[in-house]
Design a protein around this motif. Structure first.
Motif, PDB file in Angstrom:
ATOM      1  N   TRP A  50      -3.263  -5.071   0.769  1.00  0.00           N
ATOM      2  CA  TRP A  50      -2.352  -5.904  -0.012  1.00  0.00           C
ATOM      3  C   TRP A  50      -0.931  -5.357  -0.042  1.00  0.00           C
ATOM      4  N   ILE A  51      -0.783  -4.040  -0.207  1.00  0.00           N
ATOM      5  CA  ILE A  51       0.550  -3.450  -0.432  1.00  0.00           C
ATOM      6  C   ILE A  51       1.029  -2.634   0.752  1.00  0.00           C
ATOM      7  N   GLY A  52       0.129  -1.830   1.349  1.00  0.00           N
ATOM      8  CA  GLY A  52       0.533  -0.984   2.462  1.00  0.00           C
ATOM      9  C   GLY A  52       1.489   0.109   2.026  1.00  0.00           C
ATOM     10  N   ASN A  53       2.230   0.672   2.964  1.00  0.00           N
ATOM     11  CA  ASN A  53       3.193   1.728   2.649  1.00  0.00           C
ATOM     12  C   ASN A  53       4.627   1.280   2.914  1.00  0.00           C
ATOM     13  N   TYR A  54       4.896  -0.008   2.652  1.00  0.00           N
ATOM     14  CA  TYR A  54       6.245  -0.536   2.868  1.00  0.00           C
ATOM     15  C   TYR A  54       7.190   0.012   1.802  1.00  0.00           C
ATOM     16  N   ASP A  55       8.452   0.224   2.177  1.00  0.00           N
ATOM     17  CA  ASP A  55       9.472   0.777   1.268  1.00  0.00           C
ATOM     18  C   ASP A  55      10.096  -0.370   0.463  1.00  0.00           C
ATOM     19  N   TYR A  56       9.412  -0.774  -0.603  1.00  0.00           N
ATOM     20  CA  TYR A  56       9.904  -1.885  -1.422  1.00  0.00           C
ATOM     21  C   TYR A  56      11.181  -1.505  -2.149  1.00  0.00           C
ATOM     22  N   ARG A  57      11.356  -0.228  -2.451  1.00  0.00           N
ATOM     23  CA  ARG A  57      12.561   0.214  -3.158  1.00  0.00           C
ATOM     24  C   ARG A  57      13.809  -0.039  -2.313  1.00  0.00           C
TER      25      ARG A  57
END
Length: 612
Positions: A50-57
């Motif tokens: 669902w989330i993974g290690n993407y840099d949402y910040r």
């Protein structure tokens, strides 16, 4: 130079062209499930799915001026990589919000009021906006998925994250047809009490636009089967840079008219009657054309876009046009200028072919729309080159040529299907490539989400009605920025010229006529004679359309001068192109093959972390 697995996985710098596939494989999960059902189960039931290690910040944090911002450290998601569900939804929404303003603008403007617009009723305008959204979504599916033509080596579609939308280049050609039909009496008008002309609804003109567009789209279909090298030879960068620049600047007039209040009868500022205020005195809190309230509303959109570019996050910058428009709508509602009667009257749902138009081919409009197709061809090739570049794919070789062929063929078919589906022609949008570069997501699933959202918005009639309820000054503030972006693209292409004396003469002569007829539209009006014979009169109207349309006369002049003017030295055009020049993204399509070809083993520089 060698790199560790992690460096290849997250940086993908200096990857050899032949090793790109290997780099893409590194993005796959280490212990990927074997069966399809197991893959789906893992994706929907795990946090990584669902989330993974993407840099949402990095995506959402605002920019603080004068402070260096950390680059996006997210993994790069290629066109066919596994991607977390949340990232897919966010990226699809990002692309949707980035293109929605551009897709609806040409339709809203061409169906509005004025001497070169259709002056249609609100119900028909709502339908046209819905049709443009649905067609854009459907043709985006074709570009993204890519379909092989059975038993051939040809494709329909590029197989990349490419979103299509109504082309701005349609506007000048459509306006030329509509304006001529009003002048010739083919479209109805009436004289108001104050002596001004009221232009009545002319659906027949839109049928002529659609029919002419479909015939001329066959040019794109035919050229799609030519080798890309031949296409680049036919359409040099100096010609297309001039044409794009003139198209953008010629559209600025329409945008500024809307900023003032609209292009209808109220623009003449009559002292009495229905059109004393814009769009008419019955509109809520109607204002005189060019008044301070209209000016402030348009400025709120325009300067909000600039403010977001200064302090907004990556996500907000990519949707700055929508945020600016939303801000203007809030202000308009606060001062009582937002009319919701059309939204209440609109049907909940609609689809294509709810409204019908009588197709026809308008002879004088064929040349303008042929130039529109030439512009679309170059625009599509540039977008496909940039999309391949930022997607980590090669921009040369057999695979790239197949993508160019498929993308061009899809664009040509889009022109035909768009006309049949009662929408102006659609073309690939370039802003999606910038989003891919800064978000590091070129996954086609995000494009599928975007295309689905476009179709949903088109099907729900209330949404189209909401777009039409936006006051004209807000549309003007938005489109002035969008049209200027088109002109900027042309200037950027011209920036790659050598700017020899020959180049300056071609550009100066072409722009002199183009800007001249744009500033003084009646310049050629009294040159040609009038004939009783319909065939001769039709020929005169065609010549008048060509000479009175800025981007057409600029295109003809630039092509002619490029063919006849000699070079200043003994160097041939191909030899001049061999000079060491650096071009990235879409600009590479305008560099000749020999300057862009790389020796075997040359490295591929990935600059996806940079902001374009």
């Amino acid at each position: 130079m060698s790199y560790t697995t992690e460096e290849k996985k997250y940086n993908a710098v200096d990857i050899k062209t032949e090793d790109i596939q290997v780099a893409q494989e590194l993005y796959q999960p280490v212990n990927a499930p074997s069966s399809k059902w197991a893959q789906i189960k893992q994706k929907v039931t795990t946090k990584d799915g669902w989330i993974g290690n993407y840099d949402y910040r990095a995506l959402c944090m605002p920019t603080i001026p004068f402070i260096t911002k950390k680059a996006n450290s997210s993994p790069f998601y290629g066109p066919d990589d596994e991607i977390p569900i949340l990232v897919t939804i966010l990226m699809g929404l990002q692309h949707f919000l980035a293109v929605i303003g551009g897709i609806i603008s040409p339709t809203i403007m061409i169906s509005g009021q004025g001497s070169s617009f259709l002056n249609l009723d609100e119900e028909t305008r709502r339908y046209l906006v819905s049709a443009s959204l649905i067609v854009s979504g459907l043709m985006s599916f074709v570009q993204i998925i890519r379909i092989r033509i059975p038993r051939t080596r040809y494709f329909i579609g590029a197989g990349l994250l490419q979103i299509t939308g109504v082309a701005f280049s349609n506007m000048p050609a459509a306006q030329a047809i509509i304006g001529n039909m009003y002048k010739s009496g083919s479209c109805p008008t009436e004289i108001l009490e104050d002596g001004s002309i009221n232009y009545l609804a002319c659906p027949a003109a839109f049928g002529a636009v659609l029919g002419t567009q479909m015939i001329c789209s066959l040019l794109s279909v035919g050229i799609s089967f030519l080798p890309p090298r031949v296409i680049r030879k036919i359409f040099p960068k100096i010609v297309m840079g001039i044409v794009l620049t003139v198209i953008g600047t010629s559209l600025m007039s329409s945008g500024m008219k809307n900023w003032g209040g609209g292009a209808g009868p109220c623009m003449s500022r009559p002292t009495s009657g229905l059109f004393v205020n814009c769009p008419n005195i019955n509109a809520p809190n109607a204002q005189p054309w060019g008044g301070p309230v209209n000016f402030a509303l348009g400025a709120s959109v325009f300067f909000m876009i600039i403010l977001i570019e200064l302090v907004g996050s990556v996500f907000l910058k990519n949707i700055s046009v929508v945020i600016g428009l939303l801000t203007g709508c809030i202000i308009a509602a606060a001062v009582g200028m937002f009319d919701n009667t059309g939204i209440l009257a609109a049907p909940v749902g609609t689809f294509l072919w709810v409204k019908h138009f009588s197709f026809s081919v308008y002879g004088p409009g064929i040349i303008p729309f042929l130039f529109v197709q030439l512009d679309m061809i170059i625009e599509c090739l540039g977008d496909l080159t940039a999309a391949s570049d930022v997607s980590g794919l090669p921009i040369e070789g057999k695979t790239f040529e197949e993508r160019c062929q498929g993308g061009l063929l899809a664009d040509g078919i889009s022109g035909i299907f768009s006309g049949l589906a009662t929408s102006m022609g659609v073309v690939t949008f370039s802003q999606n490539n910038g989003i891919i570069a800064v978000t590091r997501c070129a996954n086609r699933r995000a494009g599928i989400v975007c295309a689905t959202l476009l179709i949903i918005c088109g099907v729900f009639g209330k949404i189209s009605a909401a777009f039409l309820a936006i006051p004209s000054p807000l549309i003007g503030g938005m489109t002035v920025f969008l049209f200027a972006s088109v002109a900027t693209s042309g200037i950027r292409i011209l920036g790659y010229l050598d700017w020899s004396r020959r180049d300056r003469v071609i550009v100066a002569a072409s722009l002199a006529l183009a800007f001249g007829v744009s500033l003084v539209p009646t310049w050629f009006e009294h040159v040609l004679p009038t004939f009783e014979n319909e065939a001769l009169q039709g020929l005169m109207e065609a010549v008048d359309t060509v000479v009175s349309t800025g981007y057409i006369i600029a295109g003809i002049m630039s092509v002619f001068l490029n063919l006849v003017l000699p070079y200043e030295n003994t160097d041939s055009e191909d030899e001049l192109a061999k000079r060491n020049r650096v071009a990235g993204g879409a600009a590479r399509i305008f560099m000749d093959d020999e300057s862009s070809n790389k020796k075997e083993g040359a490295t591929f520089k990935d600059d996806r972390s940079s902001v374009v």
